[in-house]
Design a protein around this motif. Structure first.
Motif, PDB file in Angstrom:
ATOM      1  N   PRO A 112       0.827  -1.209   0.000  1.00 19.69           N
ATOM      2  CA  PRO A 112       0.000   0.000   0.000  1.00 19.69           C
ATOM      3  C   PRO A 112       0.863   1.262   0.000  1.00 19.69           C
ATOM      4  CG  PRO A 112      -0.868  -1.590   1.555  1.00 19.69           C
ATOM      5  CD  PRO A 112       0.460  -2.131   1.095  1.00 19.69           C
ATOM      6  N   GLY A 113       0.550   2.160  -0.921  1.00 17.20           N
ATOM      7  CA  GLY A 113       1.290   3.408  -1.027  1.00 17.20           C
ATOM      8  C   GLY A 113       2.456   3.358  -1.992  1.00 17.20           C
ATOM      9  N   PHE A 114       2.901   2.151  -2.372  1.00 18.11           N
ATOM     10  CA  PHE A 114       3.975   2.001  -3.351  1.00 18.11           C
ATOM     11  C   PHE A 114       3.361   1.899  -4.740  1.00 18.11           C
ATOM     12  CE2 PHE A 114       7.888   0.183  -0.984  1.00 18.11           C
ATOM     13  CZ  PHE A 114       7.607   0.911   0.151  1.00 18.11           C
ATOM     14  N   ASP A 115       3.898   2.630  -5.693  1.00 13.44           N
ATOM     15  CA  ASP A 115       3.416   2.531  -7.068  1.00 13.44           C
ATOM     16  C   ASP A 115       4.115   1.424  -7.852  1.00 13.44           C
ATOM     17  OD1 ASP A 115       1.555   4.532  -6.801  1.00 13.44           O
ATOM     18  OD2 ASP A 115       2.883   6.108  -7.551  1.00 13.44           O
ATOM     19  N   ASP A 116       5.328   1.057  -7.419  1.00  9.82           N
ATOM     20  CA  ASP A 116       5.999  -0.045  -8.094  1.00  9.82           C
ATOM     21  C   ASP A 116       5.633  -1.357  -7.426  1.00  9.82           C
ATOM     22  OD1 ASP A 116       7.357   0.819  -5.860  1.00  9.82           O
ATOM     23  OD2 ASP A 116       9.212   1.279  -6.900  1.00  9.82           O
ATOM     24  N   THR A 117       5.799  -2.464  -8.152  1.00 10.75           N
ATOM     25  CA  THR A 117       5.419  -3.787  -7.664  1.00 10.75           C
ATOM     26  C   THR A 117       6.569  -4.756  -7.918  1.00 10.75           C
ATOM     27  OG1 THR A 117       4.353  -4.273  -9.791  1.00 10.75           O
ATOM     28  CG2 THR A 117       2.950  -3.433  -8.024  1.00 10.75           C
ATOM     29  N   LEU A 118       6.454  -5.937  -7.327  1.00  5.95           N
ATOM     30  CA  LEU A 118       7.441  -6.992  -7.537  1.00  5.95           C
ATOM     31  C   LEU A 118       6.759  -8.177  -8.198  1.00  5.95           C
ATOM     32  CD1 LEU A 118      10.315  -8.216  -7.027  1.00  5.95           C
ATOM     33  CD2 LEU A 118       9.364  -9.129  -4.884  1.00  5.95           C
ATOM     34  N   ARG A 119       7.317  -8.624  -9.313  1.00  5.16           N
ATOM     35  CA  ARG A 119       6.781  -9.790 -10.022  1.00  5.16           C
ATOM     36  C   ARG A 119       7.706 -10.986  -9.799  1.00  5.16           C
ATOM     37  NH1 ARG A 119       5.408  -7.652 -16.000  1.00  5.16           N
ATOM     38  NH2 ARG A 119       5.202  -9.907 -16.338  1.00  5.16           N
TER      39      ARG A 119
END
Length: 216
Positions: A112-119
């Protein structure tokens, strides 16, 4: 609603035609893919309270399921292995049955609050190892099993989708009352929801009570 029929002359039918629509990717987009979890990926996973897991059945039909718990609920067993607790749900078991038929999975970790993600991509097995499940205890309850993922690929994903969607911006939050409740939607599309508003409220209240009773 009128049925939409795609025009076949505009269909893209091969990778060459697809790639012809786009500029070549840059080298870093390829180099960022790792086959182990580096320190930043591990820290991202420890901070994440939510992920989506994509699976496929034996006949190729796809499914994506959300998983959520307190941050750090996914256990990093080593630099190539993760374990995800399987909490109580509706017992359709779509994800678990798919893993038995086809172990290939894709994970998307969100903070929450992060625009980047981890795949993370890899292969999964289902485990009832008591020692592993004990590490996933919440509210004095252990999961019935864990999804253990052996990682083949891990990489950070850029922020464009989240910024386009304004996902974390309160100014773009929508009022949930603008749509019917979950139960009413399901009843409307299946057996039919009761016309009496008080009866519908009772069903909604029962669902909320069930959430509290069966969350773990």
């Amino acid at each position: 609603m009128e049925i939409f029929n795609p025009k076949p002359e505009f269909a893209i039918r091969d990778e060459e035609a697809l790639r012809g629509l786009f500029e070549p990717t840059h080298a870093l987009a390829i180099q960022k893919c790792q086959n182990t979890l580096g320190r930043h990926a591990q820290e991202f996973i420890r901070r994440s309270p939510f992920l989506c897991i994509g699976t496929q059945s034996s006949n190729g039909s796809a499914d994506v399921s959300p998983r959520g718990d307190p941050a750090g609920f996914v256990k990093i067993l080593d630099e190539r292995t993760l374990a995800i607790p399987d909490r109580p749900g509706n017992n359709r078991l779509d994800t678990l049955v798919n893993i038995l038929a086809n172990p290939n999975v894709g994970l998307l970790f969100i903070i929450p609050g992060f625009d980047d993600t981890l795949r993370v991509n890899g292969t999964a097995t289902l485990s009832r190892d008591p020692g592993l499940l004990e590490r996933m205890r919440v509210n004095d309850r252990v999961p019935k099993l864990a999804i253990v993922v052996t990682i083949s690929e891990a990489f950070m994903h850029c922020a464009k989708a989240f910024r386009r969607s304004h996902l974390w911006n309160p100014e773009h939050f929508q009022d949930r009352s603008g749509m019917p409740s979950l139960v009413k939607i399901i009843l409307d599309e299946t057996t039919g929801a009761p016309a009496d508003a008080s009866a519908m409220r009772k069903i909604d209240d029962d669902l909320e009570a069930d959430y509290k009773r069966t969350l773990y």
